[in-house]
Design a protein around this motif. Structure first.
Motif, short mmCIF file in Angstrom:
data_model
loop_
_atom_site.label_atom_id
_atom_site.label_comp_id
_atom_site.label_asym_id
_atom_site.label_seq_id
_atom_site.Cartn_x
_atom_site.Cartn_y
_atom_site.Cartn_z
N GLY A 17 0.81 -1.21 0.00
CA GLY A 17 0.00 0.00 0.00
C GLY A 17 0.84 1.26 0.00
N GLY A 18 2.07 1.18 0.54
CA GLY A 18 2.97 2.32 0.49
C GLY A 18 3.41 2.63 -0.93
N ILE A 71 4.63 3.56 5.68
CA ILE A 71 4.94 2.66 6.78
C ILE A 71 5.49 1.35 6.22
CG2 ILE A 71 4.05 1.47 8.82
CD1 ILE A 71 1.70 3.48 8.76
N ASP A 72 6.78 1.07 6.48
CA ASP A 72 7.42 -0.15 5.96
C ASP A 72 7.03 -0.36 4.50
OD1 ASP A 72 8.47 -2.07 8.57
OD2 ASP A 72 7.14 -0.40 8.99
N SER A 73 7.28 0.67 3.70
CA SER A 73 6.74 0.75 2.35
C SER A 73 7.49 -0.11 1.35
CB SER A 73 6.78 2.21 1.87
OG SER A 73 6.30 2.32 0.56
N ALA A 74 6.75 -0.74 0.45
CA ALA A 74 7.36 -1.44 -0.67
C ALA A 74 7.95 -0.43 -1.65
CB ALA A 74 6.34 -2.32 -1.37
N LEU A 108 5.97 11.66 5.89
CA LEU A 108 6.40 11.02 7.13
C LEU A 108 6.68 9.55 6.81
CD1 LEU A 108 6.76 11.06 10.25
CD2 LEU A 108 4.33 10.44 10.42
N ILE A 109 7.81 9.04 7.31
CA ILE A 109 8.21 7.65 7.10
C ILE A 109 8.33 6.98 8.47
CG2 ILE A 109 10.03 6.12 6.21
CD1 ILE A 109 10.86 8.52 4.38
N ALA A 110 7.78 5.77 8.59
CA ALA A 110 7.93 4.99 9.82
C ALA A 110 8.31 3.57 9.46
CB ALA A 110 6.65 5.02 10.64
N ALA A 147 14.29 2.96 4.93
CA ALA A 147 13.72 4.21 5.44
C ALA A 147 14.63 5.39 5.14
CB ALA A 147 13.47 4.08 6.95
N ALA A 148 15.94 5.22 5.40
CA ALA A 148 16.89 6.30 5.13
C ALA A 148 17.00 6.57 3.63
CB ALA A 148 18.26 5.96 5.72
N GLU A 149 16.95 5.51 2.83
CA GLU A 149 17.01 5.69 1.38
C GLU A 149 15.81 6.49 0.88
OE1 GLU A 149 17.10 3.04 -2.75
OE2 GLU A 149 17.85 2.18 -0.87
N LEU A 150 14.63 6.16 1.37
CA LEU A 150 13.43 6.91 0.98
C LEU A 150 13.55 8.38 1.38
CD1 LEU A 150 10.27 4.71 1.67
CD2 LEU A 150 10.87 5.85 -0.47
#
Length: 322
Positions: free
Chosen positions: A148-149, A169-172, A264-266, A279-282
């Motif tokens: 869904g991300g 959130i823990d995005s693909a 926002l990234i989690a 997460a850091a790459e995004l």
């Protein structure tokens, strides 16, 4: 009795982006408890109502809560999941926001034709048509978990004028740094399919850091439901594999870099499906992303494992971008 079953359902954090005890079909167990009735009670507890909307050849099932005049949040679930994956987080949001949570096409209770195109671009386009038909596409705050991300990110990139913020959130995605077998060798995603008895236990160990206790009757019913939906889930998995082959980290980065909205990234630091380095790459790709929220001791399912850790960061974020 209702309170007991509500707690049992709330304790069920499942699969890869993924699965919820909340998406059980209409069956009964433990004294003829009607699961659909329990689901409706759970949605009501979260401040949500269950609705349907026919748009083209898709019969959308979705949950809606909060007041229509308030800012609208659209929450997008992951692979093999359902709208009910978000209930635990939604109950904190509905007092302050207008919240829409759809079952993606072919998942949960949303119905599609047998030849439906499960590609991420098509799912994103159909989600936009749904938002337009329901008349909440303007000024939208979009959030997505796991698969869904990826859909939420593409939605924001394609419809920037109407999208106010993005929560991942823990995005693909197609990453350079995420060092997990599910991204290095995308065909391993096929192992995330619940196709036979016993598969659910195996997947729980991958998708959550501490697999939850699930009553035997509930687990068996959940597994049967997932097996019955395995054909649609398999099609989604194949499309994710195609996405990983067609898109490189560089082409994925182009879409991410086009997004100007606040992000926002989690991430769960124990995520075994898409590891926390992503997460850091995004953040590096997105122009207006905050420092990622890293959740200690949490796996791939923060929205069900430790949803309370997401509430304050997301509320603070939304207050800044209203």
């Amino acid at each position: 009795m209702k309170g007991i079953f509500k707690k049992l359902l709330l304790s069920t954090a499942l699969a890869v982006g993924t699965v919820s005890a909340f998406s059980l079909p209409s069956i009964a167990f433990a004294g003829s408890i009607d699961i659909q009735s329990v689901l409706q009670q759970e949605r009501a507890w979260a401040g949500m109502q269950s609705k349907k909307l026919k748009v083209g050849d898709i019969e959308w099932a979705y949950s809606e809560g909060g007041q229509a005049g308030k800012p609208t949040l659209m929450l997008v679930h992951g692979l093999a999941g359902s709208r009910d994956n978000w209930n635990r987080l939604a109950r904190y949001l509905t007092p302050y926001y207008h919240v829409i949570i759809p079952d993606l096409p072919g998942q949960g209770d949303s119905k599609v034709a047998a030849d439906f195109d499960y590609s991420i671009p098509n799912m994103t386009e159909k989600l936009r048509r749904f938002a337009e038909a329901a008349k909440f596409e303007n000024g939208l705050h979009v959030a997505g978990h796991s698969m869904g991300g990826a859909i939420a990110l593409l939605y924001t990139a394609q419809y920037p004028v109407d999208t106010k913020s993005l929560f991942l959130i823990d995005s693909a995605g197609v990453f350079k740094s995420a060092n997990t077998p599910y991204l290095k060798d995308p065909t391993t995603l096929r192992n995330m399919l619940v196709a036979k008895p016993g598969d659910l236990d195996r997947i729980l160990k991958i998708a959550t850091n501490l697999p939850p206790f699930i009553p035997k009757e509930l687990k068996e019913s959940q597994e049967k439901m997932m097996i019955s939906q395995s054909a649609n889930t398999s099609k989604l998995i194949e499309q994710l594999i195609v996405m990983a082959k067609v898109y490189t980290p560089d082409t994925f980065a182009l879409a991410a870099r086009s997004i100007d909205q606040p992000v926002l990234i989690a991430w769960g630091d124990k995520d075994q499906v898409i590891n926390v380095e992503a997460a850091a790459e995004l953040k590096g790709l997105l122009k207006n992303a905050q420092e990622p929220v890293i959740l200690k001791g949490v796996g791939h399912m923060p929205i069900m494992e430790q949803e309370q850790l997401l509430v304050k960061p997301y509320m603070d974020f939304l207050n800044k971008v209203k």
